[in-house]
Design a protein around this motif. Structure first.
Motif, PDB file in Angstrom:
ATOM      1  N   ASP A 100       0.801  -1.224   0.000  1.00  0.00           N
ATOM      2  CA  ASP A 100       0.000   0.000   0.000  1.00  0.00           C
ATOM      3  C   ASP A 100       0.835   1.276   0.000  1.00  0.00           C
ATOM      4  O   ASP A 100       0.299   2.378  -0.031  1.00  0.00           O
ATOM      5  N   SER A 101       2.159   1.159   0.020  1.00  0.00           N
ATOM      6  CA  SER A 101       3.028   2.331  -0.113  1.00  0.00           C
ATOM      7  C   SER A 101       3.365   2.514  -1.590  1.00  0.00           C
ATOM      8  O   SER A 101       3.245   1.592  -2.396  1.00  0.00           O
ATOM      9  N   ARG A 160       1.565   1.162  -6.587  1.00  0.00           N
ATOM     10  CA  ARG A 160       0.951   0.994  -5.270  1.00  0.00           C
ATOM     11  C   ARG A 160      -0.308   0.157  -5.427  1.00  0.00           C
ATOM     12  O   ARG A 160      -1.023   0.277  -6.421  1.00  0.00           O
ATOM     13  N   PRO A 162      -3.367  -0.025  -3.102  1.00  0.00           N
ATOM     14  CA  PRO A 162      -3.977   0.459  -1.859  1.00  0.00           C
ATOM     15  C   PRO A 162      -5.085  -0.435  -1.324  1.00  0.00           C
ATOM     16  O   PRO A 162      -5.445  -0.339  -0.148  1.00  0.00           O
TER      17      PRO A 162
END
Length: 209
Positions: A100-101, A160, A162
Protein backbone atom coordinates in the motif's frame (compact mmCIF):
# COMPACT_ATOMS: atom_id res chain seq x y z
CA UNK A 1 -1.63 -24.99 -23.70
CA UNK A 2 -0.09 -25.68 -20.31
CA UNK A 3 1.21 -29.18 -19.70
CA UNK A 4 -0.27 -30.42 -16.41
CA UNK A 5 2.26 -33.26 -16.23
CA UNK A 6 5.18 -30.86 -15.72
CA UNK A 7 3.94 -27.94 -13.61
CA UNK A 8 5.93 -24.72 -14.17
CA UNK A 9 8.53 -26.47 -16.32
CA UNK A 10 7.06 -25.35 -19.63
CA UNK A 11 7.11 -21.69 -18.61
CA UNK A 12 10.67 -22.02 -17.34
CA UNK A 13 11.72 -23.56 -20.67
CA UNK A 14 10.12 -20.73 -22.61
CA UNK A 15 11.57 -17.98 -20.47
CA UNK A 16 15.08 -19.41 -20.65
CA UNK A 17 15.03 -18.79 -24.40
CA UNK A 18 13.77 -15.19 -24.08
CA UNK A 19 16.37 -12.39 -23.71
CA UNK A 20 16.21 -11.35 -20.04
CA UNK A 21 17.18 -7.79 -20.96
CA UNK A 22 13.91 -7.39 -22.89
CA UNK A 23 11.33 -7.69 -20.14
CA UNK A 24 8.46 -6.71 -22.44
CA UNK A 25 9.32 -9.81 -24.48
CA UNK A 26 9.40 -11.82 -21.25
CA UNK A 27 5.87 -10.56 -20.54
CA UNK A 28 4.71 -11.57 -24.03
CA UNK A 29 6.12 -15.04 -23.38
CA UNK A 30 4.44 -15.12 -19.97
CA UNK A 31 1.12 -13.89 -21.34
CA UNK A 32 1.01 -16.50 -24.10
CA UNK A 33 1.54 -19.25 -21.49
CA UNK A 34 -1.16 -18.12 -19.05
CA UNK A 35 -4.40 -19.97 -19.76
CA UNK A 36 -7.08 -18.68 -17.42
CA UNK A 37 -8.22 -21.03 -14.66
CA UNK A 38 -5.87 -23.77 -15.95
CA UNK A 39 -2.98 -21.96 -14.29
CA UNK A 40 -4.61 -22.43 -10.89
CA UNK A 41 -4.82 -26.17 -11.60
CA UNK A 42 -1.15 -26.22 -12.54
CA UNK A 43 -0.12 -24.48 -9.33
CA UNK A 44 -2.41 -26.62 -7.20
CA UNK A 45 -0.94 -29.78 -8.72
CA UNK A 46 2.58 -28.43 -8.23
CA UNK A 47 1.95 -27.86 -4.52
CA UNK A 48 0.27 -31.25 -4.07
CA UNK A 49 3.19 -33.01 -5.77
CA UNK A 50 5.81 -31.64 -3.37
CA UNK A 51 7.40 -34.17 -1.07
CA UNK A 52 8.36 -33.23 2.51
CA UNK A 53 11.86 -32.03 1.57
CA UNK A 54 10.70 -29.85 -1.33
CA UNK A 55 7.82 -28.48 0.74
CA UNK A 56 10.25 -27.53 3.51
CA UNK A 57 12.55 -25.85 0.98
CA UNK A 58 9.63 -23.86 -0.44
CA UNK A 59 8.65 -22.69 3.03
CA UNK A 60 12.25 -21.70 3.75
CA UNK A 61 12.40 -19.54 0.61
CA UNK A 62 9.10 -17.82 1.31
CA UNK A 63 8.26 -14.87 3.55
CA UNK A 64 5.50 -12.84 5.13
CA UNK A 65 5.00 -9.12 4.47
CA UNK A 66 2.60 -6.68 6.11
CA UNK A 67 0.07 -7.14 3.29
CA UNK A 68 0.61 -10.63 1.85
CA UNK A 69 2.40 -13.97 2.00
CA UNK A 70 5.04 -14.39 -0.73
CA UNK A 71 5.54 -18.08 -1.60
CA UNK A 72 8.65 -18.82 -3.67
CA UNK A 73 7.65 -21.71 -5.95
CA UNK A 74 10.84 -21.98 -8.02
CA UNK A 75 14.35 -20.58 -7.56
CA UNK A 76 17.13 -22.27 -9.50
CA UNK A 77 20.57 -20.69 -9.53
CA UNK A 78 21.09 -21.25 -13.26
CA UNK A 79 17.88 -19.40 -14.20
CA UNK A 80 17.54 -15.62 -14.55
CA UNK A 81 14.08 -15.60 -12.96
CA UNK A 82 12.09 -16.95 -10.02
CA UNK A 83 8.42 -18.00 -9.71
CA UNK A 84 6.22 -16.74 -6.88
CA UNK A 85 2.67 -17.03 -5.55
CA UNK A 86 1.42 -14.00 -3.61
CA UNK A 87 -1.42 -14.66 -1.20
CA UNK A 88 -2.95 -11.37 -0.06
CA UNK A 89 -4.16 -11.07 3.50
CA UNK A 90 -7.69 -9.82 4.25
CA UNK A 91 -7.67 -6.03 4.04
CA UNK A 92 -8.48 -5.81 7.75
CA UNK A 93 -5.15 -7.54 8.53
CA UNK A 94 -2.98 -5.20 6.45
CA UNK A 95 -0.39 -3.07 8.19
CA UNK A 96 1.00 0.08 6.54
CA UNK A 97 4.24 0.01 4.65
CA UNK A 98 4.34 -2.58 1.89
CA UNK A 99 2.00 -3.03 -1.09
CA UNK A 100 0.00 0.00 0.00
CA UNK A 101 3.03 2.33 -0.11
CA UNK A 102 4.31 3.95 -3.31
CA UNK A 103 7.30 1.75 -4.14
CA UNK A 104 9.48 0.14 -6.75
CA UNK A 105 11.32 -3.20 -6.71
CA UNK A 106 14.88 -4.42 -7.12
CA UNK A 107 13.71 -6.61 -9.98
CA UNK A 108 11.43 -6.62 -13.04
CA UNK A 109 8.36 -8.82 -12.88
CA UNK A 110 5.30 -10.15 -14.72
CA UNK A 111 2.13 -10.99 -12.85
CA UNK A 112 -1.32 -12.47 -13.39
CA UNK A 113 -4.27 -12.40 -10.99
CA UNK A 114 -5.36 -15.96 -10.17
CA UNK A 115 -8.38 -15.00 -8.07
CA UNK A 116 -9.86 -11.83 -6.60
CA UNK A 117 -8.51 -8.48 -7.73
CA UNK A 118 -6.99 -5.22 -6.59
CA UNK A 119 -6.74 -1.51 -7.22
CA UNK A 120 -3.44 -0.75 -8.97
CA UNK A 121 -1.88 2.72 -9.10
CA UNK A 122 1.20 3.91 -11.02
CA UNK A 123 3.20 6.95 -9.92
CA UNK A 124 5.83 9.44 -11.01
CA UNK A 125 8.22 10.24 -8.17
CA UNK A 126 10.62 13.00 -7.18
CA UNK A 127 13.87 11.71 -5.67
CA UNK A 128 16.18 13.89 -3.59
CA UNK A 129 19.66 13.77 -5.20
CA UNK A 130 21.33 14.07 -1.79
CA UNK A 131 19.49 11.41 0.22
CA UNK A 132 18.34 9.28 -2.68
CA UNK A 133 14.88 9.09 -1.08
CA UNK A 134 11.48 9.85 -2.58
CA UNK A 135 10.19 13.28 -1.53
CA UNK A 136 6.97 13.42 -3.59
CA UNK A 137 4.76 11.12 -5.64
CA UNK A 138 2.22 12.00 -8.35
CA UNK A 139 -0.52 9.59 -9.35
CA UNK A 140 -0.36 8.79 -13.08
CA UNK A 141 -3.25 6.34 -13.39
CA UNK A 142 -5.48 4.08 -11.34
CA UNK A 143 -6.82 0.77 -12.64
CA UNK A 144 -9.21 -1.85 -11.26
CA UNK A 145 -7.51 -5.20 -11.99
CA UNK A 146 -9.51 -8.42 -12.06
CA UNK A 147 -9.01 -12.17 -12.16
CA UNK A 148 -7.18 -13.29 -15.30
CA UNK A 149 -5.56 -9.93 -16.05
CA UNK A 150 -1.79 -9.75 -16.39
CA UNK A 151 0.89 -7.07 -16.64
CA UNK A 152 4.53 -6.28 -15.97
CA UNK A 153 6.54 -3.68 -14.09
CA UNK A 154 10.16 -2.63 -14.52
CA UNK A 155 12.44 -2.08 -11.54
CA UNK A 156 12.58 1.70 -12.03
CA UNK A 157 8.78 2.10 -12.16
CA UNK A 158 6.73 3.00 -9.07
CA UNK A 159 3.33 1.64 -8.14
CA UNK A 160 0.95 0.99 -5.27
CA UNK A 161 -1.83 -1.45 -4.37
CA UNK A 162 -3.98 0.46 -1.86
CA UNK A 163 -6.73 -2.18 -1.72
CA UNK A 164 -7.26 -5.83 -2.65
CA UNK A 165 -10.26 -8.11 -2.46
CA UNK A 166 -10.10 -10.75 0.25
CA UNK A 167 -8.52 -14.04 -0.92
CA UNK A 168 -6.71 -12.37 -3.82
CA UNK A 169 -3.84 -14.45 -5.22
CA UNK A 170 -1.32 -13.61 -7.95
CA UNK A 171 1.35 -15.57 -9.79
CA UNK A 172 4.59 -13.73 -10.58
CA UNK A 173 7.76 -14.26 -12.56
CA UNK A 174 10.53 -12.07 -11.15
CA UNK A 175 13.90 -11.29 -12.69
CA UNK A 176 17.05 -11.52 -10.65
CA UNK A 177 17.76 -8.23 -8.81
CA UNK A 178 18.93 -5.43 -11.07
CA UNK A 179 19.32 -2.92 -8.23
CA UNK A 180 20.86 -3.26 -4.73
CA UNK A 181 17.91 -1.55 -3.04
CA UNK A 182 14.34 -0.38 -3.54
CA UNK A 183 12.49 2.77 -2.45
CA UNK A 184 9.11 3.43 -0.87
CA UNK A 185 7.07 6.51 0.02
CA UNK A 186 4.16 6.82 2.43
CA UNK A 187 1.56 9.16 0.85
CA UNK A 188 0.06 9.91 4.28
CA UNK A 189 3.23 10.91 6.15
CA UNK A 190 5.27 12.01 3.08
CA UNK A 191 8.21 9.98 4.41
CA UNK A 192 10.48 8.03 2.07
CA UNK A 193 12.51 4.92 2.86
CA UNK A 194 15.29 2.91 1.25
CA UNK A 195 15.10 -0.87 1.56
CA UNK A 196 18.15 -3.15 1.49
CA UNK A 197 17.59 -6.93 1.61
CA UNK A 198 18.86 -8.67 4.72
CA UNK A 199 21.00 -11.12 2.74
CA UNK A 200 23.21 -8.26 1.52
CA UNK A 201 23.78 -6.80 4.99
CA UNK A 202 26.05 -9.47 6.49
CA UNK A 203 29.27 -7.46 5.97
CA UNK A 204 27.65 -4.39 7.56
CA UNK A 205 26.35 -6.47 10.46
CA UNK A 206 29.80 -7.91 11.07
CA UNK A 207 31.38 -4.45 11.14
CA UNK A 208 28.80 -3.23 13.69
CA UNK A 209 29.34 -5.97 16.28
Amino acid sequence: MISLSTPLSELADRMRTTPARRWSAMHDCFGSWVDGSTLRSVLRQHLLSLGPDKAAALIGRSRETTTHFAWCLRDREAEQFTFWLHEYKPQSDWRPGYADSVHNHRYHFCTVILRGGYLHERYATTIDPGTGLITAATLLRRTECHEGESGFLLADEFHRIPAAADHTMTFLVKSRPVSPASLSFDPATKIGHRHVPVESRLEELTSRI
